[in-house]
Design an enzyme around this catalytic site. Structure first.
Site, PDB file in Angstrom:
ATOM      1  N   ASN A 210       4.016   2.428   2.354  1.00 13.61           N
ATOM      2  CA  ASN A 210       5.298   2.271   1.667  1.00 13.61           C
ATOM      3  C   ASN A 210       5.744   3.615   1.116  1.00 13.61           C
ATOM      4  O   ASN A 210       4.922   4.493   0.897  1.00 13.61           O
ATOM      5  CB  ASN A 210       5.143   1.310   0.485  1.00 13.61           C
ATOM      6  CG  ASN A 210       5.018  -0.124   0.919  1.00 13.61           C
ATOM      7  OD1 ASN A 210       5.168  -0.433   2.097  1.00 13.61           O
ATOM      8  ND2 ASN A 210       4.735  -0.991  -0.015  1.00 13.61           N
ATOM      9  N   ASP A 279       2.104  -4.980   1.853  1.00 13.48           N
ATOM     10  CA  ASP A 279       1.833  -6.418   1.836  1.00 13.48           C
ATOM     11  C   ASP A 279       0.908  -6.831   2.975  1.00 13.48           C
ATOM     12  O   ASP A 279       0.221  -7.831   2.889  1.00 13.48           O
ATOM     13  CB  ASP A 279       3.149  -7.198   1.939  1.00 13.48           C
ATOM     14  CG  ASP A 279       3.951  -7.056   0.653  1.00 13.48           C
ATOM     15  OD1 ASP A 279       3.340  -7.203  -0.426  1.00 13.48           O
ATOM     16  OD2 ASP A 279       5.169  -6.757   0.725  1.00 13.48           O
ATOM     17  N   ASP A 306      -2.642  -9.958  -3.229  1.00 16.57           N
ATOM     18  CA  ASP A 306      -1.598  -9.648  -4.206  1.00 16.57           C
ATOM     19  C   ASP A 306      -2.278  -9.310  -5.529  1.00 16.57           C
ATOM     20  O   ASP A 306      -2.705 -10.203  -6.267  1.00 16.57           O
ATOM     21  CB  ASP A 306      -0.635 -10.832  -4.362  1.00 16.57           C
ATOM     22  CG  ASP A 306       0.574 -10.441  -5.186  1.00 16.57           C
ATOM     23  OD1 ASP A 306       0.406  -9.681  -6.168  1.00 16.57           O
ATOM     24  OD2 ASP A 306       1.687 -10.883  -4.856  1.00 16.57           O
ATOM     25  N   ILE A 307      -2.401  -8.024  -5.787  1.00 20.47           N
ATOM     26  CA  ILE A 307      -3.178  -7.546  -6.943  1.00 20.47           C
ATOM     27  C   ILE A 307      -2.575  -8.059  -8.248  1.00 20.47           C
ATOM     28  O   ILE A 307      -3.275  -8.577  -9.121  1.00 20.47           O
ATOM     29  CB  ILE A 307      -3.231  -6.000  -6.943  1.00 20.47           C
ATOM     30  CG1 ILE A 307      -3.783  -5.493  -5.599  1.00 20.47           C
ATOM     31  CG2 ILE A 307      -4.055  -5.473  -8.102  1.00 20.47           C
ATOM     32  CD1 ILE A 307      -3.563  -4.018  -5.340  1.00 20.47           C
ATOM     33  N   PHE A 323       6.537  -4.622 -11.100  1.00 21.05           N
ATOM     34  CA  PHE A 323       7.769  -3.973 -10.677  1.00 21.05           C
ATOM     35  C   PHE A 323       8.313  -4.746  -9.481  1.00 21.05           C
ATOM     36  O   PHE A 323       7.542  -5.385  -8.759  1.00 21.05           O
ATOM     37  CB  PHE A 323       7.508  -2.519 -10.252  1.00 21.05           C
ATOM     38  CG  PHE A 323       7.601  -1.537 -11.383  1.00 21.05           C
ATOM     39  CD1 PHE A 323       6.627  -1.489 -12.354  1.00 21.05           C
ATOM     40  CD2 PHE A 323       8.675  -0.652 -11.465  1.00 21.05           C
ATOM     41  CE1 PHE A 323       6.706  -0.588 -13.401  1.00 21.05           C
ATOM     42  CE2 PHE A 323       8.769   0.260 -12.503  1.00 21.05           C
ATOM     43  CZ  PHE A 323       7.783   0.293 -13.468  1.00 21.05           C
ATOM     44  N   LYS A 337      10.145 -13.222  -8.533  1.00 23.39           N
ATOM     45  CA  LYS A 337       8.769 -12.690  -8.500  1.00 23.39           C
ATOM     46  C   LYS A 337       8.083 -12.895  -9.840  1.00 23.39           C
ATOM     47  O   LYS A 337       6.896 -13.211  -9.904  1.00 23.39           O
ATOM     48  CB  LYS A 337       8.784 -11.186  -8.167  1.00 23.39           C
ATOM     49  CG  LYS A 337       8.982 -10.920  -6.696  1.00 23.39           C
ATOM     50  CD  LYS A 337       8.929  -9.452  -6.354  1.00 23.39           C
ATOM     51  CE  LYS A 337       9.313  -9.277  -4.894  1.00 23.39           C
ATOM     52  NZ  LYS A 337       9.520  -7.932  -4.463  1.00 23.39           N
ATOM     53  N   LYS A 341       4.753 -15.045  -9.722  1.00 20.36           N
ATOM     54  CA  LYS A 341       3.471 -14.367  -9.990  1.00 20.36           C
ATOM     55  C   LYS A 341       2.984 -14.631 -11.416  1.00 20.36           C
ATOM     56  O   LYS A 341       1.937 -14.125 -11.808  1.00 20.36           O
ATOM     57  CB  LYS A 341       3.609 -12.866  -9.737  1.00 20.36           C
ATOM     58  CG  LYS A 341       3.985 -12.527  -8.286  1.00 20.36           C
ATOM     59  CD  LYS A 341       3.812 -11.046  -7.987  1.00 20.36           C
ATOM     60  CE  LYS A 341       4.369 -10.692  -6.611  1.00 20.36           C
ATOM     61  NZ  LYS A 341       3.741  -9.548  -5.990  1.00 20.36           N
TER      62      LYS A 341
HETATM   63  O1  PMT Z   1       6.581   6.183  -6.948  1.00 16.75           O
HETATM   64  P1  PMT Z   1       8.049   6.518  -7.048  1.00 16.75           P
HETATM   65  O2  PMT Z   1       8.510   7.387  -5.897  1.00 16.75           O
HETATM   66  O3  PMT Z   1       8.400   7.098  -8.386  1.00 16.75           O
HETATM   67  O4  PMT Z   1       8.863   5.161  -6.884  1.00 16.75           O
HETATM   68  C1  PMT Z   1       8.706   4.146  -7.840  1.00 16.75           C
HETATM   69  C2  PMT Z   1       8.740   2.760  -7.207  1.00 16.75           C
HETATM   70  C3  PMT Z   1      10.115   2.497  -6.619  1.00 16.75           C
HETATM   71  C4  PMT Z   1       7.679   2.625  -6.117  1.00 16.75           C
HETATM   72  C5  PMT Z   1       8.411   1.764  -8.388  1.00 16.75           C
HETATM   73  O5  PMT Z   1       9.421   1.846  -9.349  1.00 16.75           O
HETATM   74  C6  PMT Z   1       8.311   0.324  -7.889  1.00 16.75           C
HETATM   75  O6  PMT Z   1       9.288  -0.389  -7.768  1.00 16.75           O
HETATM   76  N1  PMT Z   1       7.063  -0.123  -7.601  1.00 16.75           N
HETATM   77  C7  PMT Z   1       6.777  -1.451  -6.999  1.00 16.75           C
HETATM   78  C8  PMT Z   1       7.065  -1.409  -5.532  1.00 16.75           C
HETATM   79  C9  PMT Z   1       6.759  -2.702  -4.830  1.00 16.75           C
HETATM   80  O7  PMT Z   1       5.859  -2.734  -4.053  1.00 16.75           O
HETATM   81  O8  PMT Z   1       7.456  -3.735  -5.208  1.00 16.75           O
HETATM   82  P2  PMT Z   1       7.272  -5.206  -4.568  1.00 16.75           P
HETATM   83  O9  PMT Z   1       8.532  -5.889  -4.937  1.00 16.75           O
HETATM   84  O10 PMT Z   1       6.921  -5.129  -3.137  1.00 16.75           O
HETATM   85  O11 PMT Z   1       6.028  -5.777  -5.355  1.00 16.75           O
HETATM   86  C10 PMT Z   1       6.166  -6.544  -6.547  1.00 16.75           C
HETATM   87  C11 PMT Z   1       5.028  -6.264  -7.486  1.00 16.75           C
HETATM   88  O12 PMT Z   1       3.796  -6.759  -6.948  1.00 16.75           O
HETATM   89  C12 PMT Z   1       4.760  -4.802  -7.784  1.00 16.75           C
HETATM   90  O13 PMT Z   1       4.393  -4.726  -9.165  1.00 16.75           O
HETATM   91  C13 PMT Z   1       3.581  -4.439  -6.891  1.00 16.75           C
HETATM   92  O14 PMT Z   1       2.773  -3.419  -7.470  1.00 16.75           O
HETATM   93  C14 PMT Z   1       2.837  -5.764  -6.858  1.00 16.75           C
HETATM   94  N2  PMT Z   1       2.087  -5.990  -5.605  1.00 16.75           N
HETATM   95  C15 PMT Z   1       2.762  -6.136  -4.429  1.00 16.75           C
HETATM   96  C16 PMT Z   1       2.042  -6.434  -3.286  1.00 16.75           C
HETATM   97  C17 PMT Z   1       0.637  -6.574  -3.363  1.00 16.75           C
HETATM   98  N3  PMT Z   1      -0.080  -6.848  -2.287  1.00 16.75           N
HETATM   99  N4  PMT Z   1       0.022  -6.414  -4.539  1.00 16.75           N
HETATM  100  C18 PMT Z   1       0.694  -6.124  -5.653  1.00 16.75           C
HETATM  101  O15 PMT Z   1       0.113  -5.987  -6.739  1.00 16.75           O
END
Ligand code: PMT
Length: 404
Positions: A210, A279, A306-307, A323, A337, A341
């Site tokens: 990503n 993912d 999914d951590i 986030f 989300k 979650k």
């Molecule tokens: O690092 P930068 O360049 O400064 O950019 C920051 C950012 C845009 C990456 C940051 O602000 C951000 O949005 N991070 C989360 C990115 C993300 O993967 O979002 P998501 O919508 O796919 O995931 C939702 C949440 O679940 C996130 O908190 C993610 O850490 C968590 N997750 C997702 C998938 C997974 N398998 N395990 C997780 O823990």
């Protein structure tokens, strides 16, 4: 963290376009319980009016060094003694030079000389003026005397130039004032953070990943340390230095990140998932570099753990913040989300747009929790992180210690 009740802030405003932001700061300080006495320099009154500041502060604004109404009773000394803190917002290059040279040729400069209270300056000026050797010399002299400088930030300027010299936003300045009076709102609190991307290898040379530079997560780690927390940072592959005071664990894949988090999450008070975790991962990792034999190629992917959801589902889960990086309707998807979650708070950001998101220095966030939301406008990720930490600290303390 919020409590500024009874704190007396002498808020000096000097001449500069950022003076209009001081109005919002006066409002925020008042809302936090502080008493605010505004002192305007002559130049500042070209940008903001005493009438407006009197209305937001609830006190007549002081401007004149030789005001007979006050000076019969040595009003400037009285005011200098009254203050618990002197905060100059914005601090112009001219005012900083005046202060560095010890001039007492206007009311605000005189008060700065006459006070025993701590003095903080929020500089704002053209980037070239900030970088000028004379200004930098003054900055050094002021800092050597214990005067604190908050900012400036870097970015687009009112003059059309880009660089250091932007005043910190009012919310960030409020946070600094709050931290000054109650340092370490998160003293001793254990924070576990994830940041950066994960890389899911296909073969020894290729991976699926990503976009994430780690800037947002590393800025958060810095801001948590500043708030007094003990911070462990599980970082994917990024090219960033470890922030001071942070315990860093480097990982590459989502499974490694999960393992590192699960090894450390017991006994942690706050968990923040800022990492852009892949993912899916390839079901098989080739031992050797995959050769281009065909025009098409199929890769079978399997779901990664999914951590964030796993942390939130633990029996004694920490205060959990996620986030959501979305290319459309960030708030709508983030709220889904947050609920799915079962996390305490989510920070939604728009990615793939001309401003903010991943890899950039600036970002904007919408924070959502049950029954509440807060918008953190586009700003440098370091300032944004400070604001986010202030809100997380507030929500965490309210959730864990409802009587505080
Ligand atoms: O690092 P930068 O360049 O400064 O950019 C920051 C950012 C845009 C990456 C940051 O602000 C951000 O949005 N991070 C989360 C990115 C993300 O993967 O979002 P998501 O919508 O796919 O995931 C939702 C949440 O679940 C996130 O908190 C993610 O850490 C968590 N997750 C997702 C998938 C997974 N398998 N395990 C997780 O823990």
């Amino acid at each position: 963290m919020n409590g500024l009740a009874g704190k007396r802030i002498l808020l000096g405003i000097t001449g500069g376009i950022a003076a209009y932001k001081a109005i919002e700061l006066v409002r925020l300080l008042g809302k936090s319980g502080a008493e605010v006495q505004v002192v305007l320099t002559g130049a500042a009154s070209q940008f903001v009016t005493p009438m407006t500041l009197q209305a937001v502060s609830g006190r007549p604004v002081r401007q004149d060094q030789f005001d007979p109404a006050h000076e019969a009773a040595m009003g400037h000394i009285e005011l200098a003694r009254w203050a618990d803190m002197v905060l100059v917002v914005p601090a112009s290059a001219g005012f900083m030079a005046r202060l560095a040279s010890g001039f007492a040729d206007n009311l605000l400069a005189t008060l700065c000389l006459a006070t025993a209270a701590p003095i903080a300056l929020a500089p704002a000026m053209n980037q070239q003026m900030w970088q000028n050797a004379a200004t930098q010399d003054n900055v050094m002299r002021l800092q050597q005397r214990g005067i604190v400088l908050w900012g400036p930030a870097s970015g687009d300027q009112a003059c059309g130039e880009t660089g250091p010299g932007r005043m910190l936003e009012p919310e960030a300045l409020l946070y600094r004032v709050q931290s000054h009076f109650s340092p370490g709102a998160l003293d001793g609190v254990r924070v576990l953070l994830t940041a950066g991307p994960t890389r899911e290898p296909l073969d020894p040379v290729r991976f699926i990943g990503n976009r994430s530079s780690g800037k947002m997560g590393f800025s958060l780690a810095t801001a948590f340390v500043a708030a007094g927390a003990r911070v462990e940072l599980v970082a994917g592959p990024v090219a960033l230095a470890t922030p001071a005071g942070v315990d860093r664990i480097d990982v590459e894949t989502a499974c490694e990140m999960e393992q590192a988090v699960m090894d450390r999450v017991g006994g942690c008070d706050i968990f923040v998932g800022c990492a852009a975790v892949a993912d899916y991962r390839p079901e098989r990792i080739a031992n050797q570099k995959i050769k281009k034999h065909n025009d098409e190629m199929e890769i079978r992917l399997v779901r990664n753990p999914d951590i964030l959801a796993r942390v939130a589902a633990r029996p004694a889960a920490p205060f959990t913040v996620g986030f959501a990086a979305e290319t459309q309707d960030p708030e709508g998807y983030a709220e889904k989300k947050r609920i799915a979650k079962r996390i305490d708070m989510i920070a939604a950001n728009l990615v793939g747009a001309p401003e903010g998101g991943f890899e950039r220095d600036e970002n904007a966030l919408t924070l959502l929790w049950e029954g509440g939301r807060e918008q953190l406008p586009m700003s440098d990720k370091r300032q944004l992180a400070e604001r986010l930490v202030a809100v997380v600290a507030e929500r965490y303390l309210a959730a864990r210690h409802p009587s505080r």
